[in-house]
Motif scaffolding. Structure first.
Motif, PDB file in Angstrom:
ATOM      1  N   PRO A 143      40.480  16.701  39.826  1.00  0.00           N
ATOM      2  CA  PRO A 143      39.870  15.670  38.954  1.00  0.00           C
ATOM      3  C   PRO A 143      38.473  15.747  38.533  1.00  0.00           C
ATOM      4  O   PRO A 143      38.100  15.165  37.610  1.00  0.00           O
ATOM      5  N   ASP A 144      37.695  16.611  39.156  1.00  0.00           N
ATOM      6  CA  ASP A 144      36.261  16.768  39.003  1.00  0.00           C
ATOM      7  C   ASP A 144      36.161  17.310  37.449  1.00  0.00           C
ATOM      8  O   ASP A 144      35.173  17.468  36.977  1.00  0.00           O
ATOM      9  N   VAL A 145      37.377  17.975  37.263  1.00  0.00           N
ATOM     10  CA  VAL A 145      37.101  18.863  35.601  1.00  0.00           C
ATOM     11  C   VAL A 145      38.324  18.349  34.980  1.00  0.00           C
ATOM     12  O   VAL A 145      39.048  18.855  34.105  1.00  0.00           O
ATOM     13  N   LEU A 146      39.009  17.120  35.059  1.00  0.00           N
ATOM     14  CA  LEU A 146      39.789  16.178  34.370  1.00  0.00           C
ATOM     15  C   LEU A 146      41.039  17.209  34.556  1.00  0.00           C
ATOM     16  O   LEU A 146      41.856  17.139  33.593  1.00  0.00           O
ATOM     17  N   ASN A 147      41.364  17.738  35.613  1.00  0.00           N
ATOM     18  CA  ASN A 147      42.392  18.588  35.786  1.00  0.00           C
ATOM     19  C   ASN A 147      42.880  19.682  34.886  1.00  0.00           C
ATOM     20  O   ASN A 147      44.057  19.956  34.583  1.00  0.00           O
ATOM     21  N   ALA A 148      41.678  20.252  34.399  1.00  0.00           N
ATOM     22  CA  ALA A 148      41.845  21.567  33.629  1.00  0.00           C
ATOM     23  C   ALA A 148      42.542  22.605  34.190  1.00  0.00           C
ATOM     24  O   ALA A 148      42.631  22.830  35.701  1.00  0.00           O
ATOM     25  N   PHE A 149      43.264  23.430  33.455  1.00  0.00           N
ATOM     26  CA  PHE A 149      43.987  24.557  33.894  1.00  0.00           C
ATOM     27  C   PHE A 149      42.906  25.724  34.428  1.00  0.00           C
ATOM     28  O   PHE A 149      42.247  26.271  33.500  1.00  0.00           O
ATOM     29  N   ASN A 150      43.165  26.280  35.517  1.00  0.00           N
ATOM     30  CA  ASN A 150      42.441  27.413  35.881  1.00  0.00           C
ATOM     31  C   ASN A 150      43.799  28.539  36.494  1.00  0.00           C
ATOM     32  O   ASN A 150      44.979  27.997  36.522  1.00  0.00           O
ATOM     33  N   GLU A 151      43.436  29.742  36.635  1.00  0.00           N
ATOM     34  CA  GLU A 151      44.506  30.404  37.040  1.00  0.00           C
ATOM     35  C   GLU A 151      45.099  30.281  38.342  1.00  0.00           C
ATOM     36  O   GLU A 151      46.258  30.439  38.591  1.00  0.00           O
ATOM     37  N   GLN A 152      44.475  29.210  39.250  1.00  0.00           N
ATOM     38  CA  GLN A 152      45.155  28.909  40.683  1.00  0.00           C
ATOM     39  C   GLN A 152      46.158  28.038  39.992  1.00  0.00           C
ATOM     40  O   GLN A 152      47.241  27.929  40.576  1.00  0.00           O
TER      41      GLN A 152
ATOM     42  N   PHE B 291      44.452  12.978  32.772  1.00  0.00           N
ATOM     43  CA  PHE B 291      45.908  13.545  32.950  1.00  0.00           C
ATOM     44  C   PHE B 291      45.540  15.237  32.915  1.00  0.00           C
ATOM     45  O   PHE B 291      45.982  15.642  33.870  1.00  0.00           O
ATOM     46  N   CYS B 292      45.155  15.633  32.097  1.00  0.00           N
ATOM     47  CA  CYS B 292      44.784  17.175  31.897  1.00  0.00           C
ATOM     48  C   CYS B 292      43.903  17.477  30.687  1.00  0.00           C
ATOM     49  O   CYS B 292      44.232  17.225  29.332  1.00  0.00           O
ATOM     50  N   ALA B 293      42.872  17.982  30.827  1.00  0.00           N
ATOM     51  CA  ALA B 293      41.675  18.296  30.063  1.00  0.00           C
ATOM     52  C   ALA B 293      42.248  19.692  29.007  1.00  0.00           C
ATOM     53  O   ALA B 293      41.281  20.274  28.381  1.00  0.00           O
ATOM     54  N   GLY B 294      43.308  20.606  29.553  1.00  0.00           N
ATOM     55  CA  GLY B 294      43.503  21.742  28.947  1.00  0.00           C
ATOM     56  C   GLY B 294      43.010  22.776  29.534  1.00  0.00           C
ATOM     57  O   GLY B 294      42.714  23.127  31.064  1.00  0.00           O
ATOM     58  N   GLN B 295      42.489  23.965  28.939  1.00  0.00           N
ATOM     59  CA  GLN B 295      42.118  25.210  29.359  1.00  0.00           C
ATOM     60  C   GLN B 295      40.541  24.858  30.202  1.00  0.00           C
ATOM     61  O   GLN B 295      39.806  24.283  29.392  1.00  0.00           O
ATOM     62  N   ASP B 296      40.265  25.172  31.390  1.00  0.00           N
ATOM     63  CA  ASP B 296      39.172  25.110  31.877  1.00  0.00           C
ATOM     64  C   ASP B 296      38.168  26.163  31.113  1.00  0.00           C
ATOM     65  O   ASP B 296      38.347  27.430  31.193  1.00  0.00           O
ATOM     66  N   LEU B 297      37.083  25.845  30.400  1.00  0.00           N
ATOM     67  CA  LEU B 297      36.295  26.499  29.610  1.00  0.00           C
ATOM     68  C   LEU B 297      35.409  27.676  30.341  1.00  0.00           C
ATOM     69  O   LEU B 297      34.861  28.325  29.802  1.00  0.00           O
ATOM     70  N   ALA B 298      34.985  26.947  31.617  1.00  0.00           N
ATOM     71  CA  ALA B 298      34.334  27.987  32.362  1.00  0.00           C
ATOM     72  C   ALA B 298      35.135  29.338  32.655  1.00  0.00           C
ATOM     73  O   ALA B 298      34.273  30.380  32.383  1.00  0.00           O
ATOM     74  N   GLU B 299      36.448  29.274  32.840  1.00  0.00           N
ATOM     75  CA  GLU B 299      37.207  30.409  33.143  1.00  0.00           C
ATOM     76  C   GLU B 299      37.267  31.188  31.627  1.00  0.00           C
ATOM     77  O   GLU B 299      37.139  32.430  31.594  1.00  0.00           O
TER      78      GLU B 299
ATOM     79  N   GLN C 170      34.808  31.319  29.388  1.00  0.00           N
ATOM     80  CA  GLN C 170      33.504  31.968  29.327  1.00  0.00           C
ATOM     81  C   GLN C 170      33.609  33.283  30.016  1.00  0.00           C
ATOM     82  O   GLN C 170      32.967  34.280  29.342  1.00  0.00           O
ATOM     83  N   ALA C 171      34.058  33.276  31.109  1.00  0.00           N
ATOM     84  CA  ALA C 171      34.249  34.290  31.994  1.00  0.00           C
ATOM     85  C   ALA C 171      35.052  35.526  31.285  1.00  0.00           C
ATOM     86  O   ALA C 171      34.607  36.790  31.330  1.00  0.00           O
ATOM     87  N   ARG C 172      35.947  35.037  30.771  1.00  0.00           N
ATOM     88  CA  ARG C 172      36.809  36.178  29.977  1.00  0.00           C
ATOM     89  C   ARG C 172      36.298  37.124  28.553  1.00  0.00           C
ATOM     90  O   ARG C 172      36.126  38.066  28.638  1.00  0.00           O
ATOM     91  N   TYR C 173      35.282  35.976  28.202  1.00  0.00           N
ATOM     92  CA  TYR C 173      34.526  36.666  27.070  1.00  0.00           C
ATOM     93  C   TYR C 173      33.384  37.388  27.531  1.00  0.00           C
ATOM     94  O   TYR C 173      33.129  38.419  26.973  1.00  0.00           O
ATOM     95  N   GLU C 174      32.866  37.318  28.723  1.00  0.00           N
ATOM     96  CA  GLU C 174      31.918  38.066  29.286  1.00  0.00           C
ATOM     97  C   GLU C 174      32.171  39.362  29.732  1.00  0.00           C
ATOM     98  O   GLU C 174      31.354  40.295  29.971  1.00  0.00           O
ATOM     99  N   ARG C 175      33.614  39.385  30.363  1.00  0.00           N
ATOM    100  CA  ARG C 175      34.033  40.737  30.808  1.00  0.00           C
ATOM    101  C   ARG C 175      35.326  40.973  30.132  1.00  0.00           C
ATOM    102  O   ARG C 175      36.446  41.092  30.943  1.00  0.00           O
ATOM    103  N   PRO C 176      35.565  41.315  28.900  1.00  0.00           N
ATOM    104  CA  PRO C 176      36.671  41.267  28.134  1.00  0.00           C
ATOM    105  C   PRO C 176      37.697  42.747  28.867  1.00  0.00           C
ATOM    106  O   PRO C 176      38.708  42.732  28.617  1.00  0.00           O
ATOM    107  N   GLU C 177      36.968  43.797  29.058  1.00  0.00           N
ATOM    108  CA  GLU C 177      37.470  44.929  29.662  1.00  0.00           C
ATOM    109  C   GLU C 177      38.310  44.665  30.906  1.00  0.00           C
ATOM    110  O   GLU C 177      39.106  45.284  31.507  1.00  0.00           O
ATOM    111  N   GLU C 178      37.840  43.448  31.569  1.00  0.00           N
ATOM    112  CA  GLU C 178      38.593  43.122  32.918  1.00  0.00           C
ATOM    113  C   GLU C 178      39.740  41.965  32.899  1.00  0.00           C
ATOM    114  O   GLU C 178      40.377  41.754  33.655  1.00  0.00           O
ATOM    115  N   THR C 179      39.780  41.525  31.657  1.00  0.00           N
ATOM    116  CA  THR C 179      40.622  40.269  31.635  1.00  0.00           C
ATOM    117  C   THR C 179      41.482  40.617  30.383  1.00  0.00           C
ATOM    118  O   THR C 179      41.291  41.056  29.492  1.00  0.00           O
TER     119      THR C 179
END
Length: 260
Positions: A22-31, A61-69, A71-80
């Motif tokens: 609920p703190d991020v409007l139920n945004a999706f993360n990997e977990q 209900f659900c805010a879609g993709q967690d944008l913090a995750e 952003q991490a994908r863009y910062e480490r493209p070789e790992e994700t």
């Protein structure tokens, strides 16, 4: 099983899946992806489950993709994985499992649904929406992306091309009354009636013959891309199987006894 991002319970044949970030409007993360896949498999395989309700904890209900995750994908493209790989391996299987599981899914839209959260709601078979809730389809356009996770398919099928384009570009918040008028939801109710309404629908669906409901869902899914001729032929095929179920014979006999 206890989950970190979801609440899951089954009672009287009704499974309730509550997105619980609920703190991020139920945004999706990997977990959440992992846990939601596990829960959807349980719904599909558990014979005790006849209907599933999907809702969110807190005010969203659900805010879609967690944008913090993201952003991490863009910062480490070789790992994700790339965003396309992410959609194919995370979102798309969730949407397809909801559509292909031959049990009804009800979206109890308690608050804002944005981005892929809209797609999650539209993938369900029935949708009840709080008067205070809204869809935000143009969340994608605002970050220079296009709607995904099925929204480019669900939106024009439900609302038509022009409205789909408008929702994805010009409308910041598509409110509940317009969602109802456009055919995106089945009912709009006061916020405190969202879950009671979903539970009432689920209880009624639970009493219907499970195989017949599953065949209906299969037929309606196919009809969205079939010609009339193909649908007529597929109806005949499914009706043949439905007529062989014990439920059919029992209910015909019960009807005739009541009529007599």
């Amino acid at each position: 099983m206890a989950y970190e991002t979801l609440l899951y319970e089954v009672q009287n044949g009704i499974a309730t899946i509550t997105l619980n970030r609920p703190d991020v409007l139920n945004a999706f993360n990997e977990q959440m992806f992992r846990e939601l896949q596990d829960v959807l498999r349980a719904v599909e395989r558990d014979e005790a489950v006849r209907v599933a309700i999907v809702t969110g904890a807190g005010r969203g209900f659900c805010a879609g993709q967690d944008l913090a995750e993201m952003q991490a994908r863009y910062e480490r493209p070789e790992e994700t994985m790339s965003i396309g790989e992410h959609l194919r391996s995370r979102y798309n299987p969730l949407i397809l499992r909801i559509r292909n599981t031959e049990k009804p899914f009800i979206a109890a839209i308690n608050g804002v649904a944005a981005g892929a959260g809209c797609s999650l709601a539209l993938a369900c078979d029935l949708r009840v929406m709080a008067e205070t809730a809204s869809f935000v389809f143009n969340a994608f356009a605002k970050i220079a992306l296009i709607p995904d996770s099925g929204s480019t398919w669900f939106l024009p099928h439900l609302a038509g091309y022009a409205r789909a384009f408008e929702a994805a570009t010009l409308i910041d918040r598509l409110d509940a009354s317009r969602a109802l008028a456009w055919g995106l939801v089945n009912a709009v109710v006061p916020p405190d009636q969202v879950m009671p309404t979903a539970q009432e629908w689920a209880a009624r669906l639970r009493e219907l013959p499970a195989r017949a409901v599953g065949f209906l869902k299969r037929a309606l899914n196919r009809a969205l891309t079939f010609t009339l001729e193909q649908s007529l032929d597929y109806e005949a095929y499914l009706q043949e199987m439905a007529a062989r179920t014990p439920d059919h014979r029992e209910r015909v006999e019960a009807f005739l006894r009541r009529r007599g």
